[in-house]
Design an enzyme around this catalytic site. Structure first.
Site, PDB file in Angstrom:
ATOM      1  N   ASP A  32      18.396  39.548  79.471  1.00 20.73           N
ATOM      2  CA  ASP A  32      18.215  38.419  78.559  1.00 20.73           C
ATOM      3  C   ASP A  32      17.280  38.843  77.429  1.00 20.73           C
ATOM      4  O   ASP A  32      16.293  39.539  77.653  1.00 20.73           O
ATOM      5  CB  ASP A  32      17.630  37.215  79.315  1.00 20.73           C
ATOM      6  CG  ASP A  32      17.828  35.910  78.571  1.00 20.73           C
ATOM      7  OD1 ASP A  32      18.563  35.042  79.081  1.00 20.73           O
ATOM      8  OD2 ASP A  32      17.245  35.762  77.460  1.00 20.73           O
ATOM      9  N   THR A  35      15.349  34.725  73.775  1.00 23.63           N
ATOM     10  CA  THR A  35      15.294  33.981  72.511  1.00 23.63           C
ATOM     11  C   THR A  35      14.537  32.682  72.799  1.00 23.63           C
ATOM     12  O   THR A  35      14.063  32.471  73.926  1.00 23.63           O
ATOM     13  CB  THR A  35      16.718  33.610  72.028  1.00 23.63           C
ATOM     14  OG1 THR A  35      17.275  32.657  72.954  1.00 23.63           O
ATOM     15  CG2 THR A  35      17.615  34.840  71.943  1.00 23.63           C
ATOM     16  N   THR A 124      33.816  27.842  76.868  1.00 20.37           N
ATOM     17  CA  THR A 124      33.534  26.405  76.805  1.00 20.37           C
ATOM     18  C   THR A 124      34.778  25.590  76.451  1.00 20.37           C
ATOM     19  O   THR A 124      35.680  26.101  75.768  1.00 20.37           O
ATOM     20  CB  THR A 124      32.435  26.135  75.748  1.00 20.37           C
ATOM     21  OG1 THR A 124      32.366  24.738  75.471  1.00 20.37           O
ATOM     22  CG2 THR A 124      32.740  26.838  74.426  1.00 20.37           C
ATOM     23  N   ASP A 125      34.789  24.335  76.865  1.00 18.75           N
ATOM     24  CA  ASP A 125      35.912  23.454  76.505  1.00 18.75           C
ATOM     25  C   ASP A 125      35.950  23.179  75.002  1.00 18.75           C
ATOM     26  O   ASP A 125      36.960  22.706  74.470  1.00 18.75           O
ATOM     27  CB  ASP A 125      35.858  22.136  77.298  1.00 18.75           C
ATOM     28  CG  ASP A 125      34.609  21.301  77.056  1.00 18.75           C
ATOM     29  OD1 ASP A 125      33.713  21.752  76.317  1.00 18.75           O
ATOM     30  OD2 ASP A 125      34.523  20.197  77.615  1.00 18.75           O
ATOM     31  N   GLU A 126      34.821  23.481  74.306  1.00 16.70           N
ATOM     32  CA  GLU A 126      34.786  23.190  72.864  1.00 16.70           C
ATOM     33  C   GLU A 126      35.781  24.036  72.084  1.00 16.70           C
ATOM     34  O   GLU A 126      36.085  23.724  70.927  1.00 16.70           O
ATOM     35  CB  GLU A 126      33.375  23.390  72.311  1.00 16.70           C
ATOM     36  CG  GLU A 126      32.383  22.435  72.930  1.00 16.70           C
ATOM     37  CD  GLU A 126      31.141  22.201  72.092  1.00 16.70           C
ATOM     38  OE1 GLU A 126      31.107  22.556  70.911  1.00 16.70           O
ATOM     39  OE2 GLU A 126      30.180  21.635  72.659  1.00 16.70           O
ATOM     40  N   TYR A 152      29.628  27.073  66.174  1.00 16.56           N
ATOM     41  CA  TYR A 152      29.434  27.476  67.577  1.00 16.56           C
ATOM     42  C   TYR A 152      30.777  27.638  68.280  1.00 16.56           C
ATOM     43  O   TYR A 152      31.075  28.675  68.870  1.00 16.56           O
ATOM     44  CB  TYR A 152      28.569  26.443  68.314  1.00 16.56           C
ATOM     45  CG  TYR A 152      28.682  26.546  69.831  1.00 16.56           C
ATOM     46  CD1 TYR A 152      28.132  27.633  70.506  1.00 16.56           C
ATOM     47  CD2 TYR A 152      29.362  25.566  70.574  1.00 16.56           C
ATOM     48  CE1 TYR A 152      28.269  27.746  71.891  1.00 16.56           C
ATOM     49  CE2 TYR A 152      29.487  25.680  71.948  1.00 16.56           C
ATOM     50  CZ  TYR A 152      28.939  26.763  72.594  1.00 16.56           C
ATOM     51  OH  TYR A 152      29.078  26.881  73.965  1.00 16.56           O
ATOM     52  N   LYS A 156      32.694  30.995  69.855  1.00 18.44           N
ATOM     53  CA  LYS A 156      33.103  31.134  71.270  1.00 18.44           C
ATOM     54  C   LYS A 156      34.612  31.401  71.362  1.00 18.44           C
ATOM     55  O   LYS A 156      35.068  32.199  72.181  1.00 18.44           O
ATOM     56  CB  LYS A 156      32.743  29.878  72.068  1.00 18.44           C
ATOM     57  CG  LYS A 156      31.262  29.612  72.240  1.00 18.44           C
ATOM     58  CD  LYS A 156      30.531  30.670  73.057  1.00 18.44           C
ATOM     59  CE  LYS A 156      30.866  30.618  74.530  1.00 18.44           C
ATOM     60  NZ  LYS A 156      30.049  31.586  75.317  1.00 18.44           N
ATOM     61  N   ASN A 181      30.715  19.878  79.609  1.00 25.23           N
ATOM     62  CA  ASN A 181      29.247  19.783  79.491  1.00 25.23           C
ATOM     63  C   ASN A 181      28.552  19.834  80.843  1.00 25.23           C
ATOM     64  O   ASN A 181      28.883  19.046  81.736  1.00 25.23           O
ATOM     65  CB  ASN A 181      28.861  18.461  78.826  1.00 25.23           C
ATOM     66  CG  ASN A 181      29.156  18.462  77.349  1.00 25.23           C
ATOM     67  OD1 ASN A 181      30.303  18.581  76.943  1.00 25.23           O
ATOM     68  ND2 ASN A 181      28.127  18.326  76.546  1.00 25.23           N
TER      69      ASN A 181
END
Ligand code: NAD
Ligand code: DAU
Length: 338
Positions: A32, A35, A124-126, A152, A156, A181
């Site tokens: 990681d 951030t 993601t579902d987005e 964003y 993705k 989510n």
């Protein structure tokens, strides 16, 4: 086996680290960059476990990633590392392109070079865009066309397309999951649920975007971790799996539920200017992961949201350390005069 978990100091990655330490004998290496969203305090207990190791580094740093892969010889890579907040992507898209797209390609190149047996992309579902509020019959399936709204989600989706290309062109043993989510412990307080819990506890106003009617499909984070665990062990290479628990709620419903559990007044709710390009509704059809891998969510919303509020009550230090730092400037910039 040895599993690399990138982004494991963030919300879902850390929950996945704890899930694996509790449910498998595998060695876990967490990489990681720490951030603003990464937090070593979150991994305090994991660091006491001899099966766990933390490495600080950036997934876009090719030389560093190659060296790490050469030394560690991972069997499985699970990529959670990302810039993840839609509002930040509207303010400054560039870092999203770098981390979410370039970072993914660097990890996949190293996975090919050092013989990783399974690369898993946490998506993601987005990537499917949004659905209308007046068509409850419509849901996202794995074959719904990609149709993104924010920088964003576009970053993705770009990463997902690259994963597909690496699988087909170079034979990378890859899978992709697209989840709705999440909510639960260690959720950074810039996102809806932890933001509302932490502000309500301090009797501060709760900024609801637009009319509050936008719908999200909420899943308790541990259920997401269990689904990813199944996919990396039993999922079919080259496949995409949607993850979600048929739990659609409007933002206003969610905020009112939090207030009810905390015993705080609804007068704290303040309607503010809407998010640009705000997706109206997300809804996942999880039929494929249920049929092929037998996955079903274990925690319903009523139970999960109570557990989550309780976690924030019992772990005030964790989120107070965050909101007392540079987060104050973030909140002012994003919400003042909104
Ligand atoms: P998060 O923002 O809480 O955590 C992201 C982590 O990645 C942080 O620890 C951060 O330090 C690390 N990171 C960022 N840039 C990095 C870099 N260049 N190199 C190494 N590490 C870096 O995010 P999250 O909510 O836990 O999401 C994790 C993943 O799951 C993301 O890929 C996100 O797109 C996806 N996802 C999230 C949700 C959700 O509801 N939160 C739902 C579906 C999918
Ligand atoms: O669907 C999966 C996605 O869920 C993940 O890919 C993202 O990484 C994750 O951040 C999340 O995106 P959302 O934009 O849905 O989450 P967020 O918590 O930012 O917002 C949830 C809803 O609440 C959304 O409709 C916007 C609204 N909102 C959010 C904030 C922060 C508010 O009304 N007020 C707020 O202050």
């Amino acid at each position: 086996m040895k599993i690399l978990v990138t982004g494991g100091a963030g919300f879902i990655g850390s929950n996945f680290v704890y899930y694996e330490l509790a449910h498998s004998d595998d060695e876990i290496v967490c990489l990681d960059a720490l951030t603003y969203a990464g937090n070593l305090e979150t991994l305090e207990d994991a660091l006491k476990n001899e099966k766990f190791k933390f490495v600080k580094g950036d997934i876009t740093d090719r030389a560093f990633i190659n060296k790490l892969f050469e030394e560690e010889r991972f069997d499985i890579v699970v990529n959670f590392a990302a810039e993840s907040h839609v509002d930040r992507s509207i303010e400054n898209p560039e870092i999203f392109l770098k981390t979410n797209i370039i970072g993914t390609s660097v990890l996949m190149d190293a996975s090919l070079k050092y013989g990783v047996k399974r690369y898993h992309q946490v998506s993601t579902d987005e990537v499917y865009g949004d659905l209308p509020l007046d068509r409850p019959d419509l849901m996202f399936t794995e074959t719904t066309p990609i149709h993104t709204s924010s920088p964003y989600s576009a970053s993705k989706a770009s990463a997902d397309l690259l994963v597909g290309a690496y699988h087909r062109t170079f034979g990378l043993q890859a899978t992709i999951s697209r989840c709705s989510n999440n909510y639960g412990p260690y959720h950074f307080p810039e996102k809806l649920i932890p933001l509302m819990i932490s502000r309500a506890l301090n009797d501060e106003s709760l900024p609801v975007y637009g009319d509050g009617a936008n719908v999200r499909d909420w899943l308790y984070v541990e259920d997401h971790c269990a689904a990813i665990d199944l996919i990396i062990r039993k999922g079919k290479v080259g496949e995409v799996y949607n993850i979600g628990g048929h739990n659609e709620k409007s933002n206003l419903e969610v905020v009112k539920t939090v207030l009810r559990i905390l015993g705080k007044p609804e007068s704290l709710i303040t309607f503010v200017t809407d998010r640009k390009g705000h997706d109206r509704r997300y809804a996942i059809d999880p039929a494929k992961i249920h049929a092929e891998l037998g996955w079903l969510p274990q925690t319903d919303f009523d139970t999960g949201i109570k557990k989550t509020v309780e976690w924030y009550l019992n772990n005030k230090d964790w989120w107070e350390h965050i909101i007392n730092g540079e987060y104050q400037d973030y909140y002012k910039k994003m919400y003042e005069n909104r």
